[in-house]
Design a protein around this motif. Structure first.
Motif, PDB file in Angstrom:
ATOM      1  N   MET A 104       0.830  -1.208   0.000  1.00  0.00           N
ATOM      2  CA  MET A 104       0.000   0.000   0.000  1.00  0.00           C
ATOM      3  C   MET A 104       0.861   1.253   0.000  1.00  0.00           C
ATOM      4  N   ALA A 105       1.871   1.272   0.860  1.00  0.00           N
ATOM      5  CA  ALA A 105       2.730   2.451   0.951  1.00  0.00           C
ATOM      6  C   ALA A 105       3.456   2.701  -0.365  1.00  0.00           C
ATOM      7  N   ARG A 106       3.995   1.649  -0.961  1.00  0.00           N
ATOM      8  CA  ARG A 106       4.715   1.800  -2.229  1.00  0.00           C
ATOM      9  C   ARG A 106       3.789   2.276  -3.343  1.00  0.00           C
ATOM     10  N   ASP A 107       2.628   1.627  -3.458  1.00  0.00           N
ATOM     11  CA  ASP A 107       1.703   1.972  -4.536  1.00  0.00           C
ATOM     12  C   ASP A 107       1.201   3.406  -4.405  1.00  0.00           C
ATOM     13  N   LEU A 108       0.864   3.824  -3.186  1.00  0.00           N
ATOM     14  CA  LEU A 108       0.367   5.182  -2.991  1.00  0.00           C
ATOM     15  C   LEU A 108       1.463   6.219  -3.227  1.00  0.00           C
ATOM     16  N   ALA A 109       2.678   5.925  -2.794  1.00  0.00           N
ATOM     17  CA  ALA A 109       3.784   6.868  -3.002  1.00  0.00           C
ATOM     18  C   ALA A 109       4.092   7.019  -4.489  1.00  0.00           C
ATOM     19  N   GLU A 110       4.170   5.901  -5.193  1.00  0.00           N
ATOM     20  CA  GLU A 110       4.464   5.961  -6.625  1.00  0.00           C
ATOM     21  C   GLU A 110       3.324   6.619  -7.393  1.00  0.00           C
ATOM     22  N   ASP A 111       2.094   6.339  -6.984  1.00  0.00           N
ATOM     23  CA  ASP A 111       0.948   6.960  -7.642  1.00  0.00           C
ATOM     24  C   ASP A 111       0.964   8.466  -7.437  1.00  0.00           C
ATOM     25  N   ALA A 112       1.359   8.912  -6.253  1.00  0.00           N
ATOM     26  CA  ALA A 112       1.435  10.351  -5.986  1.00  0.00           C
ATOM     27  C   ALA A 112       2.422  11.027  -6.924  1.00  0.00           C
ATOM     28  N   VAL A 113       3.579  10.406  -7.131  1.00  0.00           N
ATOM     29  CA  VAL A 113       4.575  10.977  -8.041  1.00  0.00           C
ATOM     30  C   VAL A 113       4.000  11.090  -9.450  1.00  0.00           C
ATOM     31  N   VAL A 114       3.350  10.028  -9.914  1.00  0.00           N
ATOM     32  CA  VAL A 114       2.769  10.039 -11.261  1.00  0.00           C
ATOM     33  C   VAL A 114       1.716  11.129 -11.376  1.00  0.00           C
ATOM     34  N   GLN A 115       0.823  11.217 -10.397  1.00  0.00           N
ATOM     35  CA  GLN A 115      -0.246  12.204 -10.437  1.00  0.00           C
ATOM     36  C   GLN A 115       0.302  13.630 -10.440  1.00  0.00           C
ATOM     37  N   LEU A 116       1.313  13.887  -9.626  1.00  0.00           N
ATOM     38  CA  LEU A 116       1.901  15.228  -9.562  1.00  0.00           C
ATOM     39  C   LEU A 116       2.630  15.581 -10.849  1.00  0.00           C
ATOM     40  N   ARG A 117       3.315  14.619 -11.434  1.00  0.00           N
ATOM     41  CA  ARG A 117       4.017  14.867 -12.697  1.00  0.00           C
ATOM     42  C   ARG A 117       3.018  15.157 -13.826  1.00  0.00           C
ATOM     43  N   GLU A 118       1.958  14.399 -13.872  1.00  0.00           N
ATOM     44  CA  GLU A 118       0.947  14.635 -14.896  1.00  0.00           C
ATOM     45  C   GLU A 118       0.287  16.000 -14.702  1.00  0.00           C
ATOM     46  N   LEU A 119       0.072  16.383 -13.451  1.00  0.00           N
ATOM     47  CA  LEU A 119      -0.500  17.698 -13.186  1.00  0.00           C
ATOM     48  C   LEU A 119       0.454  18.807 -13.612  1.00  0.00           C
ATOM     49  N   SER A 120       1.752  18.625 -13.376  1.00  0.00           N
ATOM     50  CA  SER A 120       2.740  19.615 -13.818  1.00  0.00           C
ATOM     51  C   SER A 120       2.653  19.837 -15.320  1.00  0.00           C
ATOM     52  N   ASP A 121       2.591  18.742 -16.059  1.00  0.00           N
ATOM     53  CA  ASP A 121       2.498  18.853 -17.511  1.00  0.00           C
ATOM     54  C   ASP A 121       1.205  19.560 -17.929  1.00  0.00           C
ATOM     55  N   MET A 122       0.105  19.223 -17.282  1.00  0.00           N
ATOM     56  CA  MET A 122      -1.168  19.842 -17.625  1.00  0.00           C
ATOM     57  C   MET A 122      -1.153  21.345 -17.344  1.00  0.00           C
ATOM     58  N   LEU A 123      -0.585  21.742 -16.212  1.00  0.00           N
ATOM     59  CA  LEU A 123      -0.545  23.162 -15.861  1.00  0.00           C
ATOM     60  C   LEU A 123       0.299  23.955 -16.848  1.00  0.00           C
ATOM     61  N   MET A 124       1.409  23.388 -17.271  1.00  0.00           N
ATOM     62  CA  MET A 124       2.241  24.082 -18.250  1.00  0.00           C
ATOM     63  C   MET A 124       1.507  24.212 -19.581  1.00  0.00           C
ATOM     64  N   PHE A 125       0.842  23.143 -19.990  1.00  0.00           N
ATOM     65  CA  PHE A 125       0.090  23.177 -21.239  1.00  0.00           C
ATOM     66  C   PHE A 125      -1.033  24.213 -21.172  1.00  0.00           C
ATOM     67  N   LYS A 126      -1.743  24.248 -20.065  1.00  0.00           N
ATOM     68  CA  LYS A 126      -2.934  25.081 -19.955  1.00  0.00           C
ATOM     69  C   LYS A 126      -2.610  26.556 -19.723  1.00  0.00           C
ATOM     70  N   TYR A 127      -1.560  26.838 -18.941  1.00  0.00           N
ATOM     71  CA  TYR A 127      -1.328  28.221 -18.522  1.00  0.00           C
ATOM     72  C   TYR A 127      -0.013  28.825 -19.014  1.00  0.00           C
ATOM     73  N   GLY A 128       0.732  28.108 -19.810  1.00  0.00           N
ATOM     74  CA  GLY A 128       2.024  28.613 -20.260  1.00  0.00           C
ATOM     75  C   GLY A 128       1.902  29.884 -21.085  1.00  0.00           C
ATOM     76  N   ASP A 129       2.902  30.769 -20.946  1.00  0.00           N
ATOM     77  CA  ASP A 129       3.039  31.973 -21.774  1.00  0.00           C
ATOM     78  C   ASP A 129       1.881  32.949 -21.636  1.00  0.00           C
ATOM     79  N   GLY A 130       1.200  32.945 -20.497  1.00  0.00           N
ATOM     80  CA  GLY A 130       0.163  33.936 -20.262  1.00  0.00           C
ATOM     81  C   GLY A 130      -1.175  33.645 -20.892  1.00  0.00           C
ATOM     82  N   PHE A 131      -1.366  32.427 -21.410  1.00  0.00           N
ATOM     83  CA  PHE A 131      -2.628  32.055 -22.036  1.00  0.00           C
ATOM     84  C   PHE A 131      -3.372  31.045 -21.159  1.00  0.00           C
ATOM     85  N   ILE A 132      -4.627  30.821 -21.513  1.00  0.00           N
ATOM     86  CA  ILE A 132      -5.382  29.681 -20.999  1.00  0.00           C
ATOM     87  C   ILE A 132      -5.730  28.832 -22.210  1.00  0.00           C
ATOM     88  N   ALA A 133      -5.131  27.654 -22.285  1.00  0.00           N
ATOM     89  CA  ALA A 133      -5.239  26.820 -23.479  1.00  0.00           C
ATOM     90  C   ALA A 133      -6.096  25.593 -23.204  1.00  0.00           C
TER      91      ALA A 133
END
Length: 276
Positions: free
Chosen positions: A190-219
């Motif tokens: 449980m600890a391993r799966d939740l920790a690894e899932d957290a990393v994946v979720q945060l990384r995917e969110l980082s990519d989404m935020l850059m795509f959506k809000y990069g360069d002063g736009f909302i995309a």
């Protein structure tokens, strides 16, 4: 003379782990000390202010010392439970980096090993660790805090719900199983799966935020699947506060056919190519 806070206090109602997480993430929102408001927070309301009194031109002063704070290595919430097996009686909800953008991963008292995702360190970047996934998100949201942090909070709430359900499952297993090895393996998994899932979720969110809000736009994409990027201008109050209207004048209009003037108007600071 300062008055110390009381060592304990009685809450108005029963509190849970999620309540404590909200406290750990507090920037005093909605109070006279709200750090998401005012000129210091900038146009997008970032409450995170790095040290301002360093260097050769030190100036005395301070920001409000909020509970949520950028200079945080990690934070945790300790949950002691009664009426459950010893292996799951204690749960440490651990969050890497600053609390406002972290997720709290549960580690039970019967755990035999820590997941590799917990082994991040500031001296080297390792994107497979919680430290660097959380640190990346924290710094990214400074670009447009008031918009980006809403996505972070959605992720935090969804993750906590999954983590809470996982703790309930292993608690039920610990109460019904008779094989201690099976129980401890389930806790480690449980600890391993939740920790690894957290990393994946945060990384995917980082990519989404850059795509959506990069360069002063909302995309994003419209209902027809067409890519759309709309400008997201600074708010008027902030533009007035920084004297935007007193900035340089507009570029002068260029008469048709006046290529020299056009070059000066659109690239006056750049040397024009010379014939060889």
């Amino acid at each position: 003379k300062s008055r110390p806070y009381p060592a304990t206090t009685r809450p108005d109602r029963l509190v849970n782990v999620h309540d404590f997480a909200l406290v750990m993430r507090s920037y005093y929102e909605g109070t006279p000390f709200d750090q998401t408001k005012g000129l210091a927070a900038g146009p997008w309301g970032t409450p995170d202010h790095a040290m301002a009194n360093g260097g050769s031109h030190a100036m005395k002063g301070n920001w409000e010392r909020t509970i949520g704070l950028w200079r945080t290595s990690d934070s945790h919430i300790v949950q002691a439970r009664d009426g459950v097996p010893e292996a799951v009686r204690g749960v440490l909800w651990w969050g890497a980096h600053a609390a406002p953008t972290t997720v709290y991963v549960p580690f039970t008292s019967g755990l035999t090993d820590l997941p590799n995702a917990t082994l991040g360190h500031y001296e080297w970047q390792d994107k497979s660790t919680l430290l660097w996934a959380c640190r990346w998100i924290f710094n990214l949201v400074q670009l447009k805090y008031s918009r980006m942090i809403l996505h972070v909070r959605d992720l935090q709430d969804a993750y906590h719900a999954r983590a809470k359900s996982a703790v309930e499952r292993v608690t039920a297993l610990a109460a019904s199983a008779t094989d201690a090895v099976e129980i401890r393996q389930a806790l480690d998994d449980m600890a391993r799966d939740l920790a690894e899932d957290a990393v994946v979720q945060l990384r995917e969110l980082s990519d989404m935020l850059m795509f959506k809000y990069g360069d002063g736009f909302i995309a994003g994409f419209d209902s027809q699947g067409k890519y759309v990027a709309k400008p997201d201008p600074y708010p008027d109050w902030w533009l007035n506060a920084v004297n935007f209207s007193s900035g340089p004048p507009d570029v002068p209009a260029v008469a048709e056919g006046d290529t020299g003037a056009a070059a000066a108007a659109h690239g006056g600071r750049h040397r024009q190519p010379q014939a060889q």
